[in-house]
Structures are given as structure tokens and as C-alpha cells.
Design a protein around this motif. Structure first.
Motif, short mmCIF file in Angstrom:
data_model
loop_
_atom_site.label_atom_id
_atom_site.label_comp_id
_atom_site.label_asym_id
_atom_site.label_seq_id
_atom_site.Cartn_x
_atom_site.Cartn_y
_atom_site.Cartn_z
N LYS A 89 0.35 5.09 -7.68
CA LYS A 89 1.32 5.09 -8.77
C LYS A 89 2.63 4.44 -8.32
O LYS A 89 3.21 4.82 -7.30
N PRO A 90 3.13 3.46 -9.06
CA PRO A 90 4.36 2.77 -8.66
C PRO A 90 5.58 3.68 -8.76
O PRO A 90 5.70 4.49 -9.69
N ASN A 113 0.83 -1.20 0.00
CA ASN A 113 0.00 0.00 0.00
C ASN A 113 0.87 1.25 0.00
O ASN A 113 2.01 1.24 0.43
N HIS A 114 0.29 2.32 -0.49
CA HIS A 114 0.89 3.64 -0.42
C HIS A 114 0.04 4.50 0.53
O HIS A 114 -1.06 4.92 0.14
N PRO A 115 0.50 4.75 1.75
CA PRO A 115 -0.28 5.56 2.68
C PRO A 115 -0.61 6.97 2.17
O PRO A 115 -1.56 7.60 2.65
N ILE A 136 9.19 -0.72 -9.01
CA ILE A 136 9.39 -1.44 -10.28
C ILE A 136 10.68 -2.24 -10.24
O ILE A 136 10.71 -3.42 -10.63
N ALA A 137 11.75 -1.61 -9.73
CA ALA A 137 13.06 -2.30 -9.70
C ALA A 137 13.01 -3.52 -8.79
O ALA A 137 13.53 -4.59 -9.14
N GLY A 163 -7.46 4.19 -5.29
CA GLY A 163 -7.59 3.08 -6.23
C GLY A 163 -6.41 2.14 -6.12
O GLY A 163 -5.79 2.04 -5.07
N HIS A 164 -6.10 1.47 -7.22
CA HIS A 164 -4.98 0.53 -7.21
C HIS A 164 -4.21 0.63 -8.53
O HIS A 164 -4.71 1.18 -9.52
N ALA A 165 -3.00 0.11 -8.51
CA ALA A 165 -2.19 0.01 -9.72
C ALA A 165 -1.67 -1.41 -9.83
O ALA A 165 -1.24 -2.00 -8.84
N SER A 166 -1.72 -1.96 -11.01
CA SER A 166 -1.17 -3.28 -11.33
C SER A 166 0.03 -3.08 -12.23
O SER A 166 -0.11 -2.53 -13.34
#
Length: 227
Positions: free
Chosen positions: A184-185, A177-179, A190-191, A217-220
Motif C-alpha cells: 500500500k502506498p 519495495n516495502h519490506p 504519492i507526494a 503483491g504489488h500496487a500501481s
């Protein structure tokens, strides 16, 4: 002569009957919270506190997901009321988790996203979870792999691989999660994902995706073409 608490008691009885007759859809969010609080705080009008809680936390999802220490800072909330809020969250998560248990995850993707969003979208600290899947893509284990600060949780490639081998996983899905709320990754996300994929590939372990959950929301990473 009016007995103190009589009006409150009548209001609670009407709420209870409306819930029994109409189900949860018969209640607005503040009424759900109000009725939950009435179970632990007697003889007080809970509507103002319910509205205050929803305004302060920004919605019922964030309220249920708040940790006990944060809830204790709210005037008027007893430990019993806090426990009621947390048991409501636990029940909701069990219900959502049941929708993904013993079923192929990849063909039940939206149910998985609903569960992960409910559990992680409003966390104050960053958490990393690993979903371990069998050869039929059914969930073997849902594990908390790391928990950190408001913007960072450590995850080590070697530990991810070791645990997958211990469990006999055929595939894994990374989740964190991103608090901040924005899913957005980052470059580091990614690395790290690519490093884990590279370590898993020679061992026959698949990394299906890395899902990042935020309040918006979410990111895949797979859907974004980043892995």
C-alpha cells in the motif's frame, strides 16, 4: 557391509534422474532446495536442512532472495551452499529479465511484474529502482537508484531527472519495495511521485507509473488513480 554415504548417494541419483526425466515440475519445493544443496554438501542427507530453510524463510522465493549475511546465520550452510543458492536466484532473475528485454514494457506488463516481484518482494531493506524506457517503451536501463534501511530509502527528484536526461530516456517507471510486505502506498510515496512527474513534464519526460512491491503483491499508483 554398507559403505557410509551409500544410501545418500542412491537417493541423490534417484533425485537427479527424476529431475532429468520430469523437469522441475517433478520436484516439490523442498526437493528443489535439497538437490541444490547436494551439489555443494557431499555425503549428507539434505532433506532436513532443506525443510528447515523453507520453514525459516517462509518459502523458496524468500530463501533465494535472502542476502548472504542472513544465510550465514543458518547452521549447516557453508559458503559454497550459500553461493549455490545465490546463483540459483541470479539464474532465475536473468530468465525473468529476458522476458522484458527488447520488448515494449507496457504491452508486456505481467512479465515485468513477475521480474520485479522475484527480485524485490523479499528484500530486507527498501530499494528504489528506475526503469528507463525509449520512445517505443523498450527498456534502456534498469538502475538501482537508492538503497536504505528497513523502511526508508532516499530518492532525490533532481537526480532522477538528471539521470533520465543523461540516458536519453523518453519515459521512466519508478519501482520500490516495502519490506513490511504490504505494498500500500504511503503519503510520502504519492507526494514524491507527483513531484517527479511535475519535474519531468516540462522536459518531455513521461512517468508511466510507480510500482510498489511487497511480499503480498504489488500496487500501481496509476491503477489506483493516485497519479
Amino acid at each position: 557391509m554398507t559403505i557410509a554415504g551409500e544410501d545418500t548417494s542412491g537417493h541423490r541419483a534417484r533425485l537427479r534422474q527424476r529431475l532429468l526425466d520430469g523437469g522441475p515440475d517433478a520436484f516439490l519445493d523442498h526437493e528443489l532446495v535439497e538437490y541444490l544443496l547436494t551439489l555443494t554438501i557431499p555425503r549428507r542427507d539434505m532433506k532436513p536442512l532443506a525443510r528447515t530453510l523453507l520453514a525459516e524463510f517462509g518459502g523458496i522465493g524468500a530463501l533465494l532472495g535472502a542476502d548472504a549475511a542472513t544465510l550465514r546465520r543458518v547452521d549447516g550452510l557453508s559458503d559454497a551452499a550459500i553461493a549455490a543458492i545465490k546463483i540459483a536466484e541470479a539464474a532465475a532473475l536473468r530468465l525473468l529479465r529476458a522476458a522484458v528485454a527488447d520488448r515494449p514494457i507496457l504491452s508486456n506488463w505481467q512479465a515485468l511484474l513477475d521480474y520485479l516481484h522475484a527480485d524485490m518482494a523479499h528484500r530486507a531493506n527498501e530499494r528504489v529502482r528506475i526503469l528507463h524506457l525509449d520512445t517505443r517503451n523498450r527498456l534502456i536501463r534498469d538502475e538501482l537508484a537508492s538503497e536504505g534501511s528497513i523502511d526508508q530509502a532516499a530518492l532525490y527528484v533532481r537526480e532522477v531527472v538528471r539521470r533520465a536526461l543523461e540516458l536519453g530516456s523518453a519515459a521512466i517507471i519508478l519501482v520500490h519495495n516495502h519490506p513490511s510486505g504490504d505494498p500500500k502506498p504511503s503519503r510520502a510515496d504519492i507526494a514524491l511521485t507527483r513531484d517527479i512527474i511535475d519535474a519531468c513534464r516540462p522536459l518531455g519526460l513521461s512517468v508511466h507509473d510507480h510500482i510498489i512491491i511487497g511480499s503480498t503483491g504489488h500496487a500501481s499508483l496509476k491503477a489506483l488513480g493516485l497519479i
